[in-house]
Design a protein around this motif. Sequence first.
Motif, PDB file in Angstrom:
ATOM      1  N   GLU A  17      34.984  37.098  38.564  1.00  0.00           N
ATOM      2  CA  GLU A  17      35.567  38.177  39.364  1.00  0.00           C
ATOM      3  C   GLU A  17      36.634  37.676  40.333  1.00  0.00           C
ATOM      4  O   GLU A  17      37.683  38.318  40.483  1.00  0.00           O
ATOM      5  CB  GLU A  17      34.471  38.958  40.106  1.00  0.00           C
ATOM      6  CG  GLU A  17      33.502  39.707  39.191  1.00  0.00           C
ATOM      7  CD  GLU A  17      34.159  40.773  38.321  1.00  0.00           C
ATOM      8  OE1 GLU A  17      35.371  41.052  38.496  1.00  0.00           O
ATOM      9  OE2 GLU A  17      33.477  41.316  37.456  1.00  0.00           O
ATOM     10  N   GLU A  21      40.468  39.042  40.098  1.00  0.00           N
ATOM     11  CA  GLU A  21      41.147  39.627  41.256  1.00  0.00           C
ATOM     12  C   GLU A  21      42.452  38.887  41.550  1.00  0.00           C
ATOM     13  O   GLU A  21      43.499  39.514  41.785  1.00  0.00           O
ATOM     14  CB  GLU A  21      40.252  39.605  42.490  1.00  0.00           C
ATOM     15  CG  GLU A  21      40.947  40.208  43.706  1.00  0.00           C
ATOM     16  CD  GLU A  21      40.063  40.336  44.931  1.00  0.00           C
ATOM     17  OE1 GLU A  21      40.517  40.955  45.914  1.00  0.00           O
ATOM     18  OE2 GLU A  21      38.932  39.820  44.919  1.00  0.00           O
ATOM     19  N   GLN A  40      39.794  46.105  43.595  1.00  0.00           N
ATOM     20  CA  GLN A  40      38.883  45.234  42.862  1.00  0.00           C
ATOM     21  C   GLN A  40      37.560  45.921  42.566  1.00  0.00           C
ATOM     22  O   GLN A  40      37.036  45.831  41.453  1.00  0.00           O
ATOM     23  CB  GLN A  40      38.644  43.928  43.632  1.00  0.00           C
ATOM     24  CG  GLN A  40      37.664  42.972  42.962  1.00  0.00           C
ATOM     25  CD  GLN A  40      38.138  42.484  41.609  1.00  0.00           C
ATOM     26  OE1 GLN A  40      39.309  42.619  41.245  1.00  0.00           O
ATOM     27  NE2 GLN A  40      37.227  41.909  40.842  1.00  0.00           N
ATOM     28  N   SER A  41      37.010  46.627  43.534  1.00  0.00           N
ATOM     29  CA  SER A  41      35.727  47.302  43.302  1.00  0.00           C
ATOM     30  C   SER A  41      35.874  48.395  42.251  1.00  0.00           C
ATOM     31  O   SER A  41      34.963  48.629  41.449  1.00  0.00           O
ATOM     32  CB  SER A  41      35.177  47.887  44.609  1.00  0.00           C
ATOM     33  OG  SER A  41      36.056  48.856  45.151  1.00  0.00           O
ATOM     34  N   MET A  44      36.072  46.722  38.571  1.00  0.00           N
ATOM     35  CA  MET A  44      34.896  46.064  38.021  1.00  0.00           C
ATOM     36  C   MET A  44      34.149  47.014  37.087  1.00  0.00           C
ATOM     37  O   MET A  44      33.703  48.070  37.487  1.00  0.00           O
ATOM     38  CB  MET A  44      33.983  45.555  39.139  1.00  0.00           C
ATOM     39  CG  MET A  44      34.594  44.407  39.926  1.00  0.00           C
ATOM     40  SD  MET A  44      33.629  43.919  41.381  1.00  0.00           S
ATOM     41  CE  MET A  44      32.180  43.187  40.594  1.00  0.00           C
ATOM     42  N   SER A 166      27.465  44.290  39.091  1.00  0.00           N
ATOM     43  CA  SER A 166      28.397  45.233  39.713  1.00  0.00           C
ATOM     44  C   SER A 166      27.829  46.643  39.769  1.00  0.00           C
ATOM     45  O   SER A 166      26.896  46.996  39.032  1.00  0.00           O
ATOM     46  CB  SER A 166      29.706  45.265  38.930  1.00  0.00           C
ATOM     47  OG  SER A 166      29.521  45.877  37.659  1.00  0.00           O
ATOM     48  N   HIS A 185      26.591  39.765  43.269  1.00  0.00           N
ATOM     49  CA  HIS A 185      27.552  38.719  43.609  1.00  0.00           C
ATOM     50  C   HIS A 185      27.755  38.757  45.121  1.00  0.00           C
ATOM     51  O   HIS A 185      27.997  39.822  45.693  1.00  0.00           O
ATOM     52  CB  HIS A 185      28.880  38.962  42.892  1.00  0.00           C
ATOM     53  CG  HIS A 185      29.820  37.812  42.936  1.00  0.00           C
ATOM     54  ND1 HIS A 185      30.480  37.422  44.087  1.00  0.00           N
ATOM     55  CD2 HIS A 185      30.220  36.940  41.972  1.00  0.00           C
ATOM     56  CE1 HIS A 185      31.234  36.380  43.831  1.00  0.00           C
ATOM     57  NE2 HIS A 185      31.107  36.059  42.553  1.00  0.00           N
ATOM     58  N   THR A 187      30.197  37.894  47.025  1.00  0.00           N
ATOM     59  CA  THR A 187      31.523  38.317  47.466  1.00  0.00           C
ATOM     60  C   THR A 187      31.824  39.751  47.077  1.00  0.00           C
ATOM     61  O   THR A 187      32.561  40.456  47.762  1.00  0.00           O
ATOM     62  CB  THR A 187      32.602  37.390  46.877  1.00  0.00           C
ATOM     63  OG1 THR A 187      32.279  36.032  47.208  1.00  0.00           O
ATOM     64  CG2 THR A 187      33.981  37.722  47.439  1.00  0.00           C
ATOM     65  N   TYR A 188      31.251  40.204  45.970  1.00  0.00           N
ATOM     66  CA  TYR A 188      31.507  41.554  45.456  1.00  0.00           C
ATOM     67  C   TYR A 188      30.183  42.290  45.257  1.00  0.00           C
ATOM     68  O   TYR A 188      29.806  42.618  44.133  1.00  0.00           O
ATOM     69  CB  TYR A 188      32.265  41.485  44.124  1.00  0.00           C
ATOM     70  CG  TYR A 188      33.512  40.639  44.155  1.00  0.00           C
ATOM     71  CD1 TYR A 188      34.696  41.151  44.664  1.00  0.00           C
ATOM     72  CD2 TYR A 188      33.506  39.333  43.674  1.00  0.00           C
ATOM     73  CE1 TYR A 188      35.854  40.377  44.698  1.00  0.00           C
ATOM     74  CE2 TYR A 188      34.654  38.558  43.697  1.00  0.00           C
ATOM     75  CZ  TYR A 188      35.822  39.087  44.217  1.00  0.00           C
ATOM     76  OH  TYR A 188      36.960  38.319  44.246  1.00  0.00           O
TER      77      TYR A 188
END
Length: 220
Positions: A17, A21, A40-41, A44, A166, A185, A187-188
């Motif tokens: 990811e 990005e 980015q969100s 995914m 995600s 994740h 970070t995400y």
Amino acid sequence: MIQAVVFDLDGILIDSEPVWEEVRRAYVLRHGGQWQPDSQSRLMGMSTSEWATYLSQELGVGKDPAEVADEVIAEMRERYEVDLPLMPGAVETVYRIGDGYRRGLASSSPRSLIDRVLETAQLTQAFEVTMSTEEVERGKPDPDVYLTIADRLRLAPKDCIAVEDSSNGLRSAAAAGMAVVAIPHPTYPPQSDALALADLTLNDLSELTMERISSVPDRD
């Protein structure tokens, strides 16, 4: 009774990811578009055609989506050839789970990248079925890819468990009627409503054991 484990690829087996990005953000800016805070969100889980159209039309790249897809995927392939960002323990986990369960893979990556990752990681023979969302009508969060995986395994969705990170992936697997393991994740992280769909939440792949999988209640 769970008979098969279906892994996501990006964010579960490879830490891709951040690479996606970086590549897509730079591509958008390089071609006169504007990257948004939620881009980015939103991306995914999208299929190739979906994210290429999003970059082209909503982020202002202004190229044909097919051209956008080809150019971004080529950049991703180059990055993977230099450094494949496997998650710690990914290969070992896939083979360990194979001692007790059948295995599938449901990814939003294009087929060319899936095959490259599996070949490089020596995981090609580990999965009975692998699917890209570009090979079904709708990408995640719709359930198409997971329903197709179950059908090709000749199993009911309730007999499968999906491993996702995600929001869109969790929603997709749950909508298909599969049990769901979430490995967020850091970070995400997934949205709270999507994470609430998980039957089991783990910190990393080392915690994905056959015992933990067998403890997940039936979807009946």
